[in-house]
Every structure is written in structure tokens, then in C-alpha cells.
Design a protein around this motif. Sequence first.
Motif: not given
Lengths: 317, 317
Positions: A140-143, A147-150, A174-175, B217-222
Amino acid sequence: MQRIAIIGTGLVGRAWAITFARAGFSVSLFDETDGKTNAAIEFADSVLPDLAENDLLSGRSPDEVRGNLQIATSLEAALADCIHVQESTFEDVAVKRQVFSELEKYAPPDAVLASSTSAILPSAFTQHLDSRERCVVAHPINPPYLVPAVEVVPSPWTAENFWQNTGQLMRDIGQQPIMMKKEIDGFVMNRMQGVLLQEAFRLVEAGVAAPEDIDIGIRSGLGLRWSFMGPFETIDLNAPQGVRDYIERFEGMYSTMAQSQAEPISWKGEAGDAVETSRRERLSLEQLEQRTRWRDRRLMSLSSHQRRETERDQSGD
Amino acid sequence: MQRIAIIGTGLVGRAWAITFARAGFSVSLFDETDGKTNAAIEFADSVLPDLAENDLLSGRSPDEVRGNLQIATSLEAALADCIHVQESTFEDVAVKRQVFSELEKYAPPDAVLASSTSAILPSAFTQHLDSRERCVVAHPINPPYLVPAVEVVPSPWTAENFWQNTGQLMRDIGQQPIMMKKEIDGFVMNRMQGVLLQEAFRLVEAGVAAPEDIDIGIRSGLGLRWSFMGPFETIDLNAPQGVRDYIERFEGMYSTMAQSQAEPISWKGEAGDAVETSRRERLSLEQLEQRTRWRDRRLMSLSSHQRRETERDQSGD
């Protein structure tokens, strides 16, 4: 109620616990260091009301979510009857190798064994296992509750069904899984962050712009669209006939640019000094912790904003 | 009331006009193509109510902002008494060279001559001018009334005071200038976008992840953190002792990764095909325009969200 085992309840594990619990899973927490599971529960108690206030508990109350968290007094007890193990112990390959041997021993045979590692390839700590086909990375990106992306990363011997089930579980809570097809250094997100950082340091080193100006270019420029569209959707909407049209128009420009972007650059030299100086002028080391709380609050508020926007999109408004 | 001349009133020029007008400047619009200035005013009429509703007109009413826009019937009339010229004509170096010769002839001698070009170096179309020291690039991400970052790019002969004045004017109208110290292909933002796209195409080509997963990875992460923090602030908050600590811990990881990120990659081969296929599965070419309106609405809503967050930060809440 299906059960998830959280092994290692530090910064990452405790956040995973909240993420699974708010989705209605029963969550067992275990950490071999005394006091860490209690600290994780205290952390949940402190953050659940804020999440509720921002409508980020899937409609559940803090008490309900809190009720889904149980401290286990042994690894064996934590793993009993679980469908998925989320390992978040120390980032060290020898530690993970050892932990995974124990997970394999006590977890039900069908349970997925997932590691939260951000930088160790799954093959590096699962090769020796009898049931290595059920091991993946779920990074994951914490937390993760904000942050939904995994990243769901298979090793060469991960079986398709365990990889798929992990992705489905992530969607169920929901991720948004990034379903990687093979392992690679840095996975997807750190590779993307890496190239951006390399170029940022390169521009500072070349004297093109100050560190703060480069931050402005992201947070007040490119980063706005990237917070709700990926880079591919962004360019798809930036040419009259979509992404193929964009490639026709602009690949030449980017390819010329790329020639001056390949050279490796040290982050520890002048560029690193300049970034350190710039950051410390804006924020002393003593203020770092406070600024981290600010970041988490902004992230929570953004998450809440995006939730409302998504609902609005879906209602066709 | 100080006056700004907008020369070329297409997609970019018309958006600049709104950006200056809402900040209280008197704005003269000129375009050599018949009907284009009228179309720009009609566009303003259509978008100003939405901006007002999202509290993005600096407290002014749509009528007030509209009242700051005037159509000029000649280039000479548009340039009379202006303090700053914002040129947004066709992206062609010969066209810009010709236009800048005329701007120099008719604009007051102290006025800054700024181009909105996204990809042409300022030296390429100002070298021949008598007053080339007052020429800069001021490159926005469109539309500037929703995206604050503006690259202020000097040529080798741009005088310090004109470069500084342009930056100050951008701050005065609520934009955030990236004060580049020299010109370079792609400026700052397209260079950052370029490396991210190169890596995105590379990951698709290598079969590591599907295009949609990279967008996730971008829109739901970084991208979430990047929408309110730049990459340097992000890493400054990701190690206990700030950015220098982060460099010590992670430069090795990124530098190993970088070895596999330097190879150039064609966007037109398999990777481009895969991205095109993935995008068209999600969105037909016919739906592009509708999705572009969705993007602009999301951008407006995000801009409004950020404005509230910034006020909350400043109130110390």
C-alpha cells in the motif's frame, strides 16, 4: 464474518487493520514486540472519529469498526481461521523469510500470505516455502484507509488464483489494486516516483530551477490532474483524437528531451544540498512531525472530497 | 486600472483573459482571425457563472469580471497602454517571430512581451528584436484560472527585471510562478511529465502492468499527495530526519532502479498499441469531448476544494 490476520502492527500494519475492519472484516492483530498491538488499538481509537467525521468508514460507526479489531496473544491464535494474512514486519529480507516460514506453518492452507513490503521482491523471501504459490506482495501507500492504490505483486511461482483473490479482496475492501504481472525492482509506484525524483534532482543540479519551484510545478500544476486521472488518461484527453493522436504529435518532443534525461545523477552532491537547504528554510526538523499531521489531514480531506465527487459522477449529476 | 493585452484568443488566450480579468486587470483581446475574440467573450460568459459558484472569481461577480474584458479592433489598439502582453498565437516558430516583431513595434517600451508557448524556447523567436531583453515565456497549464502553476522562462538575453516583474505579476493575479533560471527543452513541467510517461510506456512494453493499472498507481496513489505537495516535500516528510535522511536511506534503491529506466522506448510500437486499445475500451473517440468536460468540472471542484483547504491552513484551524 471473514477473518484477516495482521502480523506486525507498526505504522503500516495498524493502518491495514483499520482498512480491513471498516470494510466489515474481523481483524486479528499480532506483533511480537510487547505493547505494539495495544498501541495499534490506541491509534485506531484516535483516528476512527476523524474518519467517521469525513464519512470514510463505509457508513459504520467508530465503535462498530473498533469492535472488529481483536488482539491475538500468539501468532498461532492470530492466524487461526483467517482467509488472508497481511504481514507488515521489519523491512529486512532475513526477517521476512523467517516470518513467512511461520506464517506457512500456522495459517490455514488456503489463506493468502501477503507482505506489505515496499522494496523487497516477493521471490526473495518465499522461494524456500512449501506453499510458496500462495504468497504475494500487497504493497500500500500508507495509510491505505486514505490512499486506495495497492500493488499486488506475484513472484514467478505465485499461482494465478491467489493473485486474483488478493486483487478481489482489495476491491472488496474499497482499495484499487494494481495487478502487476511480474515482480520488478521498485514495483510500479516507486519506479514512477523514482523517475520523477531523478528529473527533479537533475533540474536542480543543472541550475534550471530551485527545489521549491519544482515542487510548485507538481503541486500547483501537473499533480492536480494526476490526483483524479492517470498519465495515460491525461494525454488521451490532450489531443483531439485521443492518445494515438497525442503520440503522433508529441513523441518527437519527448524523445528529444529524453536524450538529456538518461544520465544518472547523484542525489548526495550539490543537488541534494540545495534541496536540503531549501526544505529546511521552509520547515525546521522540529516542525516535521507537525507538518506530517498537516499532510495526513489534507489527505483525509482530499479523500473525502474525492468520495463525494465519485458519488456525483455515479449519480450522473 | 492596469491593462493587459491578450494577443491570440484561442483555447489558451481566452483562458488567460479570464485569469487576468478576475484579478481586476483591464484586458484587451485581439485575434487576427475574424470572430475569435467574440467567441472568447462568449466562452467567458459561459464559464464565469460556474467559477462564481465555486468561489473562484476573487470575490467579484461574473458581470464585474466580464466588464474587464474589451475587444480591440486592431493589434495597435490592443497594445496601447498595456503593462504586459500575453501572446497565445499558433505554436510555430516563424509565426511567433513575426508576431513578436509587431508586438515590439506597438507595445509601450516598458511592457513585458510574454509568450504562452509550451514547447518553443524563447530564444528561438526573440533573438532578432531590438528590445529582446523584455521577452519571456509565461507558459500555463490550461486553463490557468484553474491551474495556478506558470513557467516563467527567460532567454539568455532576458533582463532580470522583466523576468522578476513577470513573476510578480503572476503572483498578483493569484498564479504560482515557476521562476526558471534558464531555458531548456520541455521547460520544467513537460520534462517531469515526459519522464513519467517514458516509464509508464516502458512498464507496459515490459509486460509489468496494464495501462489502466499504471493510471491507478498515479490517480489513486502517488497523485493524491502530489496534488498538494511537490516531490521534494513528499520525500522530506517520508523519513524521520527529513530529505537528507531520505536520500541516505533510499538513493541506493532508486539508483539501482534507474539503471533499467534509461533505455529509450518507442511509444508507437506495442506499448502505444496497448495504451490505445486500453483507452478506447474505456472511452470511445466520440466520448472524448464529454470526458474533457468531466475533467474540467473535476478540476474546478478540486480547485475550489484546495482554496478552502488553504484558507483553513491560514486560519490555523
